[in-house]
Design a protein around this motif. Structure first.
Motif, PDB file in Angstrom:
ATOM      1  N   ASP A 129       0.821  -1.223   0.000  1.00 52.33           N
ATOM      2  CA  ASP A 129       0.000   0.000   0.000  1.00 52.33           C
ATOM      3  C   ASP A 129       0.849   1.264   0.000  1.00 52.33           C
ATOM      4  OD1 ASP A 129      -2.237  -1.436  -0.004  1.00 52.33           O
ATOM      5  OD2 ASP A 129      -2.694  -1.215   2.139  1.00 52.33           O
ATOM      6  N   ILE A 130       1.918   1.240   0.776  1.00 52.56           N
ATOM      7  CA  ILE A 130       2.709   2.471   0.894  1.00 52.56           C
ATOM      8  C   ILE A 130       3.861   2.539  -0.110  1.00 52.56           C
ATOM      9  CG2 ILE A 130       2.185   3.102   3.301  1.00 52.56           C
ATOM     10  CD1 ILE A 130       4.801   1.577   4.006  1.00 52.56           C
ATOM     11  N   ILE A 131       4.312   1.363  -0.587  1.00 52.66           N
ATOM     12  CA  ILE A 131       5.381   1.361  -1.603  1.00 52.66           C
ATOM     13  C   ILE A 131       4.880   0.527  -2.791  1.00 52.66           C
ATOM     14  CG2 ILE A 131       7.839   0.898  -2.061  1.00 52.66           C
ATOM     15  CD1 ILE A 131       8.249   0.805   0.981  1.00 52.66           C
ATOM     16  N   PRO A 132       4.243   1.163  -3.758  1.00 53.35           N
ATOM     17  CA  PRO A 132       3.643   0.405  -4.872  1.00 53.35           C
ATOM     18  C   PRO A 132       4.657  -0.466  -5.611  1.00 53.35           C
ATOM     19  CG  PRO A 132       3.090   2.755  -4.996  1.00 53.35           C
ATOM     20  CD  PRO A 132       4.061   2.606  -3.874  1.00 53.35           C
ATOM     21  N   GLU A 133       5.919  -0.034  -5.623  1.00 54.19           N
ATOM     22  CA  GLU A 133       6.956  -0.813  -6.321  1.00 54.19           C
ATOM     23  C   GLU A 133       7.109  -2.220  -5.745  1.00 54.19           C
ATOM     24  OE1 GLU A 133       7.302   2.215  -5.183  1.00 54.19           O
ATOM     25  OE2 GLU A 133       8.328   3.525  -6.627  1.00 54.19           O
ATOM     26  N   SER A 134       6.687  -2.392  -4.489  1.00 55.49           N
ATOM     27  CA  SER A 134       6.809  -3.723  -3.862  1.00 55.49           C
ATOM     28  C   SER A 134       6.084  -4.784  -4.687  1.00 55.49           C
ATOM     29  CB  SER A 134       6.206  -3.730  -2.458  1.00 55.49           C
ATOM     30  OG  SER A 134       6.795  -2.749  -1.683  1.00 55.49           O
ATOM     31  N   LYS A 135       4.934  -4.391  -5.226  1.00 59.47           N
ATOM     32  CA  LYS A 135       4.139  -5.349  -6.027  1.00 59.47           C
ATOM     33  C   LYS A 135       4.939  -5.824  -7.231  1.00 59.47           C
ATOM     34  CE  LYS A 135      -0.593  -3.906  -5.344  1.00 59.47           C
ATOM     35  NZ  LYS A 135      -0.969  -2.519  -5.502  1.00 59.47           N
ATOM     36  N   GLU A 136       5.618  -4.884  -7.874  1.00 58.25           N
ATOM     37  CA  GLU A 136       6.393  -5.239  -9.068  1.00 58.25           C
ATOM     38  C   GLU A 136       7.553  -6.170  -8.710  1.00 58.25           C
ATOM     39  OE1 GLU A 136       7.000  -1.861 -11.895  1.00 58.25           O
ATOM     40  OE2 GLU A 136       6.008  -0.764 -10.271  1.00 58.25           O
ATOM     41  N   VAL A 137       8.163  -5.881  -7.568  1.00 59.31           N
ATOM     42  CA  VAL A 137       9.282  -6.738  -7.130  1.00 59.31           C
ATOM     43  C   VAL A 137       8.750  -8.140  -6.841  1.00 59.31           C
ATOM     44  CG1 VAL A 137      11.005  -7.108  -5.310  1.00 59.31           C
ATOM     45  CG2 VAL A 137      10.643  -4.805  -6.223  1.00 59.31           C
ATOM     46  N   LEU A 138       7.629  -8.218  -6.136  1.00 61.96           N
ATOM     47  CA  LEU A 138       7.073  -9.539  -5.796  1.00 61.96           C
ATOM     48  C   LEU A 138       6.677 -10.305  -7.063  1.00 61.96           C
ATOM     49  CD1 LEU A 138       4.967  -8.631  -2.626  1.00 61.96           C
ATOM     50  CD2 LEU A 138       7.173  -9.793  -2.727  1.00 61.96           C
ATOM     51  N   LYS A 139       6.210  -9.560  -8.046  1.00 65.80           N
ATOM     52  CA  LYS A 139       5.833 -10.211  -9.307  1.00 65.80           C
ATOM     53  C   LYS A 139       7.072 -10.844  -9.948  1.00 65.80           C
ATOM     54  CE  LYS A 139       3.170  -9.103 -13.450  1.00 65.80           C
ATOM     55  NZ  LYS A 139       3.976  -8.402 -14.452  1.00 65.80           N
ATOM     56  N   LEU A 140       8.167 -10.102  -9.924  1.00 64.08           N
ATOM     57  CA  LEU A 140       9.409 -10.642 -10.493  1.00 64.08           C
ATOM     58  C   LEU A 140       9.868 -11.887  -9.726  1.00 64.08           C
ATOM     59  CD1 LEU A 140      11.288  -7.292 -11.171  1.00 64.08           C
ATOM     60  CD2 LEU A 140      10.620  -8.974 -12.900  1.00 64.08           C
ATOM     61  N   VAL A 141       9.666 -11.882  -8.414  1.00 67.66           N
ATOM     62  CA  VAL A 141      10.040 -13.057  -7.611  1.00 67.66           C
ATOM     63  C   VAL A 141       9.145 -14.233  -8.008  1.00 67.66           C
ATOM     64  CG1 VAL A 141      10.193 -14.026  -5.273  1.00 67.66           C
ATOM     65  CG2 VAL A 141      10.843 -11.636  -5.675  1.00 67.66           C
ATOM     66  N   ASP A 142       7.827 -13.954  -8.126  1.00 66.79           N
ATOM     67  CA  ASP A 142       6.875 -15.022  -8.468  1.00 66.79           C
ATOM     68  C   ASP A 142       7.186 -15.651  -9.824  1.00 66.79           C
ATOM     69  OD1 ASP A 142       5.482 -14.581  -6.154  1.00 66.79           O
ATOM     70  OD2 ASP A 142       4.066 -13.172  -7.062  1.00 66.79           O
ATOM     71  N   GLU A 143       7.694 -14.822 -10.740  1.00 66.37           N
ATOM     72  CA  GLU A 143       7.952 -15.325 -12.097  1.00 66.37           C
ATOM     73  C   GLU A 143       9.127 -16.295 -12.160  1.00 66.37           C
ATOM     74  OE1 GLU A 143       6.243 -11.335 -14.265  1.00 66.37           O
ATOM     75  OE2 GLU A 143       8.394 -11.752 -14.329  1.00 66.37           O
ATOM     76  N   GLN A 144       9.948 -16.280 -11.110  1.00 66.66           N
ATOM     77  CA  GLN A 144      11.096 -17.192 -11.124  1.00 66.66           C
ATOM     78  C   GLN A 144      10.624 -18.582 -10.733  1.00 66.66           C
ATOM     79  OE1 GLN A 144      13.783 -16.110 -12.427  1.00 66.66           O
ATOM     80  NE2 GLN A 144      12.864 -14.064 -12.461  1.00 66.66           N
ATOM     81  N   LEU A 145      10.766 -19.501 -11.684  1.00 64.98           N
ATOM     82  CA  LEU A 145      10.322 -20.857 -11.386  1.00 64.98           C
ATOM     83  C   LEU A 145      11.268 -21.474 -10.376  1.00 64.98           C
ATOM     84  CD1 LEU A 145       9.563 -21.989 -15.021  1.00 64.98           C
ATOM     85  CD2 LEU A 145       7.913 -21.392 -13.232  1.00 64.98           C
ATOM     86  N   GLU A 146      10.724 -22.383  -9.615  1.00 69.36           N
ATOM     87  CA  GLU A 146      11.573 -23.152  -8.698  1.00 69.36           C
ATOM     88  C   GLU A 146      12.689 -23.792  -9.508  1.00 69.36           C
ATOM     89  OE1 GLU A 146      11.128 -24.538  -5.300  1.00 69.36           O
ATOM     90  OE2 GLU A 146      10.201 -22.549  -5.102  1.00 69.36           O
ATOM     91  N   THR A 147      13.923 -23.558  -9.129  1.00 72.45           N
ATOM     92  CA  THR A 147      15.003 -24.237  -9.859  1.00 72.45           C
ATOM     93  C   THR A 147      15.892 -24.969  -8.866  1.00 72.45           C
ATOM     94  OG1 THR A 147      15.873 -22.013  -9.953  1.00 72.45           O
ATOM     95  CG2 THR A 147      15.488 -23.095 -12.070  1.00 72.45           C
ATOM     96  N   SER A 148      16.006 -26.238  -9.068  1.00 73.15           N
ATOM     97  CA  SER A 148      16.956 -26.953  -8.227  1.00 73.15           C
ATOM     98  C   SER A 148      18.165 -27.245  -9.111  1.00 73.15           C
ATOM     99  CB  SER A 148      16.344 -28.239  -7.691  1.00 73.15           C
ATOM    100  OG  SER A 148      15.912 -29.014  -8.771  1.00 73.15           O
ATOM    101  N   ARG A 149      19.319 -27.144  -8.525  1.00 74.75           N
ATOM    102  CA  ARG A 149      20.539 -27.298  -9.324  1.00 74.75           C
ATOM    103  C   ARG A 149      21.081 -28.710  -9.163  1.00 74.75           C
ATOM    104  NH1 ARG A 149      25.981 -25.618  -9.116  1.00 74.75           N
ATOM    105  NH2 ARG A 149      25.820 -25.422  -6.886  1.00 74.75           N
ATOM    106  N   GLY A 150      21.291 -29.357 -10.272  1.00 73.68           N
ATOM    107  CA  GLY A 150      21.885 -30.686 -10.219  1.00 73.68           C
ATOM    108  C   GLY A 150      23.391 -30.542 -10.193  1.00 73.68           C
ATOM    109  N   ASP A 151      24.091 -31.506 -10.740  1.00 75.22           N
ATOM    110  CA  ASP A 151      25.549 -31.427 -10.778  1.00 75.22           C
ATOM    111  C   ASP A 151      25.993 -30.636 -11.991  1.00 75.22           C
ATOM    112  OD1 ASP A 151      26.152 -32.608  -8.450  1.00 75.22           O
ATOM    113  OD2 ASP A 151      26.133 -34.651  -9.258  1.00 75.22           O
ATOM    114  N   GLY A 152      25.682 -29.353 -11.959  1.00 78.59           N
ATOM    115  CA  GLY A 152      26.061 -28.512 -13.091  1.00 78.59           C
ATOM    116  C   GLY A 152      27.484 -28.039 -12.958  1.00 78.59           C
ATOM    117  N   PHE A 153      27.775 -26.920 -13.631  1.00 78.42           N
ATOM    118  CA  PHE A 153      29.111 -26.313 -13.551  1.00 78.42           C
ATOM    119  C   PHE A 153      29.276 -25.586 -12.213  1.00 78.42           C
ATOM    120  CE2 PHE A 153      28.564 -27.019 -18.035  1.00 78.42           C
ATOM    121  CZ  PHE A 153      29.850 -27.291 -18.489  1.00 78.42           C
ATOM    122  N   PRO A 154      30.527 -25.308 -11.827  1.00 77.25           N
ATOM    123  CA  PRO A 154      30.736 -24.620 -10.539  1.00 77.25           C
ATOM    124  C   PRO A 154      30.152 -23.209 -10.502  1.00 77.25           C
ATOM    125  CG  PRO A 154      32.825 -25.313 -11.531  1.00 77.25           C
ATOM    126  CD  PRO A 154      31.771 -25.676 -12.490  1.00 77.25           C
TER     127      PRO A 154
END
Ligand code: ADP
Ligand code: YYY
Length: 411
Positions: A191-216
């Motif tokens: 409510d007081i910082i409208p930009e928070s919504k945009e930040v949360l949206k960007l967080v939500d858009e990141q799919l769960e990623t688990s890292r296997g034995d990739g590169f270092p």
């Protein structure tokens, strides 16, 4: 919850001199003889007041505290000393209530007028201190109504706290140990910082990623101007790596906005930035080695060093749970901490000649803060950082780091 009339179980700490222990006291209904240090603080040469912010809504509380700090610095800068003060229940987590002690050295009633105005806010409580011989007492500054009647409470020296009071509220106020806790803070701000919504949206858009034995995944940490950008660019070339940073580029438009907010909100923003970067790391490390310019070590070290007042000794002790890596955040394989002498760092900052963030400008004048950031970096565990002397030439620093990486990964 802290209320004006319920002070007796609390201990007060005043950061009278940042290089020494705070002065601790409690309140009592019977008079107590005070020794010299207390008599100096409560001396009758000036007028002394304390101000505390108490409010159930943590966002409102954080913002009110920051606003008052700003107002005091403007209105009282010349003729008053303003000390950080806190009230807390020893060893009780989250019991800290932050405030200020104001010593008025003016010949007018400068501070009293300012404080009376501030006291009109229902979440601000102001006390004045009086001295009579070896006794000092506290009472409310002109009680605003009959319910909050003014009671004389005598100052009683108290033992030093085992843990500096500012460490009591770090968890979930300055440092976040899982994504949900940081997420909740920004959600409460929409409510007081409208930009928070945009930040949360960007967080939500990141799919769960688990890292296997990739590169270092190699994180480069250090204070500003220790050479992170120079080294990370060189490593990208030499290792054919992907270069990422935290906060990630997608949060760049919001950074200035959150940098102007109080620690609770600002640190939640940076915490979420790490989770977005972690999602990027998860994807990129399947394809190539990943170099990361700042990550959780920076978030936690700056947050802890800012939250903890005064000396390095006030930091949470080594091994404290406050240095533990968040359970749900991707762990890098290697974290390197670039260190240079304060003189060399200043020289590099000046040579670069660009605008510094306020925080970095403060680092220059605030030796104590710089020492605390570096010490906090070194205390973070699992993964701990490996210290790299970054004072030689860029080429030599690169070689040193390549050597470390080669030893571990044969890259
Ligand atoms: N090893 C080094 N020796 C001398 N100067 C350096 C070295 N590494 C970086 N610099 C210079 O110091 C300044 C800060 O470096 P930079 O890589 O931007 O640091 P950071 O990213 O940590 O803020 C830049 O002007 C850079 O050219
Ligand atoms: N991963 C990160 C990166 C930075 N931060 C915070 C910590 C400090 O408040 C600032 C330092 O950022 P600063 O702008 O000085 O850093 P650079 O110049 O980008 O190296 O950002 C963080 O909390 N978490």
């Amino acid at each position: 919850m802290f209320r004006c009339g319920q002070l007796c179980s609390r201990v007060f700490a005043v950061e009278f001199d940042l290089r020494t222990e705070p002065l601790y006291f409690t309140l009592n209904s019977t008079p107590q003889v005070l020794h010299k240090a207390y008599q100096e603080l409560f001396g009758d040469d000036g007028k002394l007041f304390s101000l505390h912010v108490h409010c159930d809504n943590r966002i409102e509380k954080a913002q009110t505290h920051a606003e008052i700090k700003h107002q005091l610095s403007i209105a009282l800068s010349r003729d008053c000393d303003v000390f950080e003060a806190s009230s807390f229940i020893p060893d009780v987590k989250n019991s800290l209530v932050k405030g200020f002690f104001i010593r008025d050295k003016s010949t007018t009633d400068l501070s009293e007028d300012v404080l009376k105005t501030l006291q009109q806010s229902k979440s601000v409580c102001v006390f004045s201190y009086k001295r009579e011989g070896q006794y000092c007492w506290q009472e409310m500054l002109s009680p605003v109504n009959q319910v909050e009647e003014s009671v004389r409470q005598y100052i009683t020296p108290a033992a030093a706290a085992e843990h500096h009071p500012s460490t009591l509220n770090i968890r979930n106020s300055d440092v976040f140990y899982n994504m949900d806790e940081a997420y909740k803070v920004l959600k409460e701000c929409t409510d007081i910082i409208p930009e928070s919504k945009e930040v949360l949206k960007l967080v939500d858009e990141q799919l769960e990623t688990s890292r296997g034995d990739g590169f270092p995944v190699i994180v480069i940490e250090g204070l500003d101007a220790t050479g992170k950008t120079t080294l990370t660019e060189a490593l990208r070339e030499s290792l054919n790596a992907t270069l990422l940073k935290s906060p990630p580029q997608c949060l760049a438009p919001f950074r200035q906005r959150f940098d102007s907010e109080p620690p609770l909100i600002r640190r939640a923003f940076y915490a979420l930035g790490n989770y977005i970067t972690a999602a990027h790391i998860g994807k990129e490390s399947l394809r190539a080695p990943v170099i990361v310019d700042r990550f959780w070590h920076s978030t936690a070290a700056y947050a802890i060093a800012t939250a903890v007042g005064g000396r390095v000794e006030n930091l949470p002790e080594p091994g404290s749970e406050l240095y533990k890596w968040p359970e749900d955040l991707l762990k890098p394989n290697l974290v390197l901490l670039l260190t240079v002498s304060p003189e060399e760092r200043l020289r590099r900052l000046r040579d670069r000649g660009q605008d510094k963030t306020i925080e970095e400008a403060e680092l220059e004048v605030n030796q104590l803060f710089r020492l605390k950031v570096e010490e906090a970096y070194k205390r973070i565990q699992n993964p701990a950082c490996i210290i790299v002397d970054a004072s030689p030439s860029p080429q030599e620093v690169l070689q040193q780091v390549q050597h470390l990486i080669r030893n571990k990964y044969h890259l």
